[in-house]
Scaffold this motif. Structure first.
Motif, short mmCIF file in Angstrom:
data_model
loop_
_atom_site.label_atom_id
_atom_site.label_comp_id
_atom_site.label_asym_id
_atom_site.label_seq_id
_atom_site.Cartn_x
_atom_site.Cartn_y
_atom_site.Cartn_z
N PRO A 191 0.84 -1.21 0.00
CA PRO A 191 0.00 0.00 0.00
C PRO A 191 0.87 1.26 0.00
O PRO A 191 1.91 1.31 0.65
N VAL A 192 0.42 2.25 -0.73
CA VAL A 192 1.08 3.55 -0.80
C VAL A 192 0.48 4.43 0.29
O VAL A 192 -0.70 4.30 0.62
N TYR A 235 -2.74 9.58 -0.04
CA TYR A 235 -4.16 9.24 -0.15
C TYR A 235 -4.66 9.17 -1.59
O TYR A 235 -5.55 8.41 -1.92
N TRP A 236 -4.07 10.00 -2.48
CA TRP A 236 -4.59 10.09 -3.85
C TRP A 236 -3.83 9.18 -4.81
O TRP A 236 -3.85 9.39 -6.02
N HIS A 237 -3.17 8.16 -4.24
CA HIS A 237 -2.31 7.29 -5.05
C HIS A 237 -2.99 6.73 -6.29
O HIS A 237 -2.36 6.58 -7.32
N ASP A 238 -4.28 6.39 -6.19
CA ASP A 238 -4.90 5.71 -7.33
C ASP A 238 -5.77 6.64 -8.17
O ASP A 238 -6.51 6.17 -9.04
N MET A 239 -5.66 7.95 -7.93
CA MET A 239 -6.42 8.89 -8.76
C MET A 239 -5.72 9.08 -10.11
O MET A 239 -4.56 8.74 -10.28
N HIS A 281 -11.26 10.24 -10.38
CA HIS A 281 -11.10 9.02 -9.59
C HIS A 281 -10.40 7.97 -10.45
O HIS A 281 -10.29 8.11 -11.67
N SER A 308 -13.57 13.69 -9.89
CA SER A 308 -13.49 13.92 -8.45
C SER A 308 -13.68 15.40 -8.16
O SER A 308 -14.32 15.76 -7.18
N TRP A 317 -8.06 14.56 -1.80
CA TRP A 317 -8.82 13.46 -1.20
C TRP A 317 -10.13 13.95 -0.56
O TRP A 317 -10.69 13.28 0.29
N ASP A 349 -13.18 14.01 -1.27
CA ASP A 349 -14.43 13.24 -1.24
C ASP A 349 -14.21 11.79 -0.81
O ASP A 349 -15.10 10.96 -0.94
N MET A 350 -13.02 11.49 -0.26
CA MET A 350 -12.78 10.14 0.25
C MET A 350 -13.46 9.98 1.61
O MET A 350 -13.81 10.95 2.27
N PHE A 397 -12.53 8.65 5.07
CA PHE A 397 -11.51 8.18 6.01
C PHE A 397 -12.23 7.56 7.22
O PHE A 397 -13.37 7.90 7.51
N TYR A 450 -8.98 3.98 4.50
CA TYR A 450 -9.08 4.91 3.37
C TYR A 450 -9.97 4.31 2.28
O TYR A 450 -9.55 3.41 1.55
N HIS A 509 -12.78 5.02 -1.02
CA HIS A 509 -13.26 5.99 -2.00
C HIS A 509 -14.62 6.53 -1.54
O HIS A 509 -15.24 6.00 -0.62
N ARG A 510 -15.07 7.54 -2.23
CA ARG A 510 -16.36 8.14 -1.87
C ARG A 510 -17.49 7.11 -1.84
O ARG A 510 -18.37 7.16 -0.97
N SER A 525 -9.78 2.11 -1.09
CA SER A 525 -8.72 2.77 -1.85
C SER A 525 -7.37 2.20 -1.45
O SER A 525 -6.50 2.02 -2.29
N SER A 526 -7.18 1.95 -0.15
CA SER A 526 -5.91 1.39 0.33
C SER A 526 -6.21 0.36 1.40
O SER A 526 -7.04 0.59 2.28
N ARG A 527 -5.48 -0.75 1.35
CA ARG A 527 -5.70 -1.80 2.35
C ARG A 527 -4.87 -1.55 3.60
O ARG A 527 -4.83 -2.39 4.52
N LEU A 528 -4.16 -0.44 3.68
CA LEU A 528 -3.37 -0.06 4.86
C LEU A 528 -4.19 -0.18 6.14
O LEU A 528 -5.31 0.31 6.21
N GLY A 542 -2.46 0.78 9.06
CA GLY A 542 -1.91 1.84 9.88
C GLY A 542 -0.73 2.51 9.21
O GLY A 542 -0.13 1.97 8.27
#
Lengths: 392, 392
Positions: free
Chosen positions: A294-295, A298-302, A355, A361, B299, B301-302, B304, B353, B355-356, B361-364, B366
């Motif tokens: 994971p990056v 936050y906008w890594h995949d935009m 997006h 977006s 970000w 419209d994401m 969190f 994280y 998406h709207r 968006s991320s499997r992180l 932490g």
């Protein structure tokens, strides 16, 4: 590419530049009261923040000068470029240290200076075009001086608070990459004497520290000695940025007729396309992790507009220089995806921030980062390449 | 809310805290070699960056101490809290100016200090809980000292390079808001003498400068005198942040039995819900513009995790304090949306994280910003509120 495809693409880029992109910015961004340009625009061109960014002052001034010098000597373009340069000269500099601001109010009150010196590099190429257009030596002096300050500040950022301690020194791709493009511009506009030296030195820096043939990638950030830093920042690749660097090097290979440079640029493009092209939705992703982790950003995949612009140039240029059909295919893929998703059919120009799936977006047309630069530079550069391909 | 609903929610929060969230972080984040906590974890708990954030050192230490003091005196929790405090004491401070780092290497080498002093506020509440748990006066001294430094640095950031010039002074909601929560914690843990004064003063600051009844909103950033700054930054609202501040004030109203504070907190919650709830996809948006214009942050419209956590607390607390059915409805809306999208059914804990539309968006799990804090604090706080509602 068939002659029909070449002609049709040429018209898309040329007409997009002259009949859409440029009129949009001239109509909405020119500040007739305080001079300079306001680039924070809503989708329909309405100004939504009157502050001014020095990057965009330099970039729009450069674009107008470049068009005057390369396309045709329209007086309007020159007048606007001079107005941009006036604003930069009057309000762009901090008298206390000579460095440039990043962000000022509409009437030039300073808001923010950044740790980096990219305002200087963009102003340098702007003044360079104005020298070429007007012959006024003051512009050439400014261009030369700002290039020097850009270089000096990056090599030794005196009196600038650093973001990180010295515990883990890093080097970033941005400096050598922008040095190449800036020196290329200034060689052309003011005949910068040591342009070639800086270009060679920067290419060598990229080759030595940022290219990792065993990993097949271009690293955005490495340790001071080129080591992989196995942390979020160290693993974060920016394929669109590496592809932009790739075409700067391809361009140099083209000018010099240097096969080795063409090979290097193609390698950077190949690796970065493999990592950045989104095989699920299309388009170039903003950030990807070296190891697929994971990056953090936050906008890594935009899908931002500019990585697509740079990839459209790079693939077309690689095709022109190598004739490899792979690049024509990639060019069609990225061109078609970008033109299907970014242009605003209603108000013109391109949206900037989509997006991952290509949905919008933000309807923003501009801000301190998005202005009249990546899109029109792509349109101009691709028009020139296609023109050569047509007559060639 | 029916007694069955209350019981079922109570179990969701309590069991989620004790059987999912806490075991996840204890299993994966505790650094047995160098002490402290590594919170940069992949979805399955794998460490993907060994660096340590001082915010998370303080927050996890606080959580463990709080659980020891509020839930039950488990030795494991105390031992881990003491290990966290040891790491902070040993590696958290820059000896040159006494300020705390933000980011250090696994073994404590300094990487980055920030302009703000939130490392200090989180460390203060951590040391406060350890004083309460152990009675050692050194912990109380540290807590008091760090609260003082947090306040002093925010009011007068000496020797710290500022991001902006003085052209357009601003004040941010973060400082008064975090001051309230920090003073509340330290009043409880070390009996901080001037806690009440700082809470009153901070609430007054929020009321005077950040609340705009005519616009029905809580401003995140205003001019030094509370003026609306009609620029990107000035118009950017952070509804989840304002809602977090709302429940700090509701909590104060609850403790004091002060109807006026409850009214104030509800007003902040109402306005921020109206602006932040995404009526199309559900969940609380990260940023929205005061006037509905495009937001500059990418970000915006994401979804969190933490704005949802804070809204779950605020709506439940508002319902407990007012009995207004609207808040029970909102609580159910935000609880259901969050629990439908954030929990990781396979490896536990929450994704951070989305998406709207609620897709990942991320499997992180932490990083230096997401750690064992907002989610477990929500689970603990809601468990306590529901327990009162059940027996009340």
């Amino acid at each position: 590419m068939t002659p029909e495809r070449i002609q049709s693409l040429l018209e898309t880029y040329r007409d997009g530049l002259l009949e859409d992109t440029l009129p949009f910015w001239i109509r909405h961004a020119v500040d007739r009261r305080h001079g300079g340009f306001i680039t924070s625009l809503d989708h329909d061109g309405t100004v939504i923040d009157t502050d001014k960014g020095l990057w965009q002052q330099g970039r729009f001034t450069w674009l107008l000068g470049e068009l005057y010098n390369q396309v045709e000597p329209r007086q309007q373009w020159l007048d606007l470029a001079i107005a941009g340069a006036d604003f930069i000269e009057k309000h762009g500099f901090d008298p206390s240290d000579g460095r440039m601001w990043f962000h000022v109010t509409r009437d030039g009150g300073p808001i923010r200076k950044r740790r980096y010196a990219f305002s200087e590099s963009f102003a340098a190429i702007a003044f360079g075009e104005l020298f070429k257009a007007t012959g006024r030596s003051r512009y050439a002096d400014l261009a030369r001086q700002l290039f020097g300050r850009f270089i000096d500040h990056n090599l030794d950022p005196k009196n600038t608070p650093q973001k990180f301690t010295d515990t883990r020194p890093t080097r970033a791709l941005g400096f050598p990459m922008i040095t190449i493009a800036t020196a290329q511009e200034l060689r052309d506009s003011i005949g910068l004497p040591d342009a070639q030296t800086w270009i060679d030195r920067s290419i060598e820096t990229i080759r030595r520290y940022h290219l990792k043939p065993d990993l097949k990638c271009v690293m955005e950030t490495v340790g001071g000695d080129g080591a992989i830093l196995d942390h979020f920042d160290g693993r974060t690749l920016t394929p669109g940025h590496a592809i932009e660097g790739a075409w700067f090097i391809l361009w140099e290979g083209k000018l010099r007729g240097d096969e080795e440079l063409v090979h290097l640029g193609c390698q950077m493009l190949d690796w970065s396309w493999q990592r950045g092209w989104d095989s699920e939705h299309g388009g170039i992703l903003y950030f990807v992790d070296l190891r697929g982790l994971p990056v953090q950003e936050y906008w890594h995949d935009m899908k931002f507009w500019w990585p697509q612009n740079e990839t459209i140039i790079a693939t077309l240029l690689a095709y022109q220089l190598t004739g490899d059909a792979k690049y024509a295919t990639w060019h069609q893929q990225i061109h078609d995806w970008a033109y299907a998703h970014f242009p605003d059919q209603q108000h013109g120009e391109w949206f900037g921030y989509l997006h991952r799936d290509g949905s919008i977006s933000s309807r923003l047309k501009g801000n301190l980062w998005k202005g009249p630069f990546h899109l029109p530079r792509m349109q101009l550069t691709c028009w020139r390449i296609l023109n050569e391909m047509r007559v060639g």
